[in-house]
Design an enzyme around this catalytic site. Sequence first.
Site, PDB file in Angstrom:
ATOM      1  N   SER A  45      31.311  26.947  38.744  1.00 44.06           N
ATOM      2  CA  SER A  45      31.002  26.356  40.054  1.00 44.06           C
ATOM      3  C   SER A  45      30.498  24.925  39.874  1.00 44.06           C
ATOM      4  O   SER A  45      30.478  24.146  40.829  1.00 44.06           O
ATOM      5  CB  SER A  45      29.947  27.194  40.784  1.00 44.06           C
ATOM      6  N   ASP A  83      30.269  30.760  31.825  1.00 42.07           N
ATOM      7  CA  ASP A  83      31.612  31.038  32.331  1.00 42.07           C
ATOM      8  C   ASP A  83      32.683  30.585  31.360  1.00 42.07           C
ATOM      9  O   ASP A  83      32.592  29.493  30.791  1.00 42.07           O
ATOM     10  CB  ASP A  83      31.832  30.273  33.657  1.00 42.07           C
ATOM     11  N   LYS A 111      31.279  35.115  30.646  1.00 47.36           N
ATOM     12  CA  LYS A 111      31.842  35.769  31.844  1.00 47.36           C
ATOM     13  C   LYS A 111      33.295  35.329  31.997  1.00 47.36           C
ATOM     14  O   LYS A 111      33.601  34.137  31.901  1.00 47.36           O
ATOM     15  CB  LYS A 111      31.026  35.397  33.082  1.00 47.36           C
ATOM     16  N   GLU A 113      36.874  35.812  34.325  1.00 47.87           N
ATOM     17  CA  GLU A 113      37.429  36.249  35.616  1.00 47.87           C
ATOM     18  C   GLU A 113      38.772  36.941  35.416  1.00 47.87           C
ATOM     19  O   GLU A 113      39.561  36.500  34.583  1.00 47.87           O
ATOM     20  CB  GLU A 113      37.661  35.037  36.539  1.00 47.87           C
ATOM     21  N   GLU A 180      32.438  39.860  43.344  1.00 53.58           N
ATOM     22  CA  GLU A 180      32.265  38.790  44.346  1.00 53.58           C
ATOM     23  C   GLU A 180      33.046  39.118  45.624  1.00 53.58           C
ATOM     24  O   GLU A 180      34.241  39.441  45.571  1.00 53.58           O
ATOM     25  CB  GLU A 180      32.745  37.453  43.751  1.00 53.58           C
TER      26      GLU A 180
END
Length: 262
Positions: A45, A83, A111, A113, A180
């Site tokens: 982010s 991330d 992490k 995705e 999320e």
Amino acid sequence: MAVTLRTLQQRKQDGAKFSVLTAYDACFSRLISEAGVDVMLVGDSLGMVLQGHDSTLPVTTEQLAYHTAAVARGNQGSLIMADMPFMSGATLERALTAAHALMQAGANLVKLEGAGWLADTITVLKRNGIPVCAHLGLTPQSVNAFGGYRVQGREKSDAERLIEDAKHLQQAGADVLLLECVPRAVTAELVKAVQVPVIGIGAGPECDGQVLVMHDMLGITPGKAARFVRNFAADGGDIRGAFAAYDAAVKDGSFPAAEHCF
Ligand code: KIV
């Protein structure tokens, strides 16, 4: 005492909640960890809140490693999760290269995705001593495939797939899951179906931990806040107070409230 993966597992066993906030530099890392927040996420982010992009896609491993190292220098005992950037799960080699850089920069876990297809990558990362959080549901790196930032798992078949993916990734070795923008009822079922801690953002209070982007919970992100965001600086308190209020609200279960859920 420093927070470790075992702390999160113990919290889950005890039915106690834990708090997570994004952090990107040493100064905020110090304030957030001193406020008692359990986990700091060096999120991609940062591409949006620090760099001004309209998505997380441009963020590189080198940038994430740079910010992870800064967060590690300010850290006062929180667990640091970093991330993995866009496309780092595309091949095993890319995943190992990115995870290697982030762990050497000071991350305690990475992490990633994706969905069920991450299983083999997670197994190899785990074999190399790298704890992994699998990010499911609305995965912002897939914004183009989703056609926007949309709630995931509203259809029965999508919800079932999400829960199957969660079980599959736990089986592959995922230590933590992050969900999320998922309807609360789906989250409740998923959390019951796995044993690992589940962190939520826009996924309801049934999660074991909650995460928000720091700029969102301080009310300084331009534009309309997402439904799942609460501004913890709205009462005019200082930044330290906002971090402490967030930590307390997650741990006493008052955040997220019904109005923050889907
Ligand atoms: O990059 C990030 O900050 C994240 C959170 C939104 C969970 O992945």
